[in-house]
Design an enzyme around this catalytic site. Sequence first.
Site, PDB file in Angstrom:
ATOM      1  N   SER A 173      36.840  34.771  41.109  1.00  0.00           N
ATOM      2  CA  SER A 173      36.998  35.421  42.408  1.00  0.00           C
ATOM      3  C   SER A 173      36.904  34.459  43.587  1.00  0.00           C
ATOM      4  O   SER A 173      37.322  34.793  44.690  1.00  0.00           O
ATOM      5  CB  SER A 173      35.951  36.526  42.584  1.00  0.00           C
ATOM      6  OG  SER A 173      34.657  35.978  42.700  1.00  0.00           O
TER       7      SER A 173
ATOM      8  N   LYS B  41      30.188  35.264  47.158  1.00  0.00           N
ATOM      9  CA  LYS B  41      31.385  35.486  47.970  1.00  0.00           C
ATOM     10  C   LYS B  41      31.236  34.695  49.264  1.00  0.00           C
ATOM     11  O   LYS B  41      30.227  34.061  49.523  1.00  0.00           O
ATOM     12  CB  LYS B  41      31.561  36.972  48.310  1.00  0.00           C
ATOM     13  CG  LYS B  41      31.582  37.917  47.123  1.00  0.00           C
ATOM     14  CD  LYS B  41      32.808  37.768  46.250  1.00  0.00           C
ATOM     15  CE  LYS B  41      32.753  38.722  45.053  1.00  0.00           C
ATOM     16  NZ  LYS B  41      33.861  38.467  44.099  1.00  0.00           N
TER      17      LYS B  41
ATOM     18  N   SER C 188      39.393  39.724  43.523  1.00  0.00           N
ATOM     19  CA  SER C 188      37.990  39.691  43.911  1.00  0.00           C
ATOM     20  C   SER C 188      37.456  41.097  44.153  1.00  0.00           C
ATOM     21  O   SER C 188      38.040  41.872  44.925  1.00  0.00           O
ATOM     22  CB  SER C 188      37.809  38.846  45.182  1.00  0.00           C
ATOM     23  OG  SER C 188      36.481  38.916  45.643  1.00  0.00           O
TER      24      SER C 188
END
Length: 267
Positions: free
Chosen positions: A88, A143, A228
Amino acid sequence: MNYDFAFFLFSGTVLTGIIWLFDAVALAPRRKINNPHEYSGESVHGGTSGSNDEPVIVEYAKSFFPVLLIVFLLRGFLVEPFRIPSGSMIPSLYIGDFILVNKFAYGVKVPVFNKVIYEVDKPERGDVAVFKYPRDPSVDYIKRVIGIPGDHIAYYNKVLYVNGKTVDRKRVGEYSGPGEFNPAQEYVENLLGIEHNILIIPGRPGLDAEYIVPEGHYFMMGDNRDNSNDSRYWGVVPEKHLVGKAFMIWMHWDSGIGFGRIGQSIE
């Protein structure tokens, strides 16, 4: 409370410490009284000096407690290692990257209980952050911080907007790195002054989303935008779920050691 590795490390440290302390306060003095020659260093009836009567569990506790304590303090307050399990964050992070996370970047927290005891700094747009997945806090996610409290974030037709402004990006070319994707296009995205690379997969539908980030929360997205599971799907991340800021790749292992990635900083 989540019974994760940190909890078991904490429990092991406390347990071995209690055993060691209990032996030092209660058991060792009794052994010394019952075996005065042994503790004076004298040999009795051909025996050897030393703590022969010390229980095995106490020996193990004395051996493991210092190690567990050091690991607990380092991991709880300073730096924690993580392994990247998914794609991701490609092209910034690859599957098999082993990264280091600064645990005090966003405040000094009590390990296990995750309570901030000293404020240091707040996440900024562009930071690569590790956090507890809001739907299952026993799972760690990584992230990029896209929106901070008060930001108006919109993502439509694979274009990112922050506070009404289009986030600029420049095409690098077709992505040729690791990962199984449809032909992906790589871009350099300028997130209000913070540049990083992202992937867009033209043949894959994108998810549109729009949020006003509430106080004490953050909007996260993966750099591999069409691959993602991020804030577009499950919402914003509470500040209490932040673990720390990723800052370095210390090793890479997939089918072998990736020497070229060792020591790379995470931007």
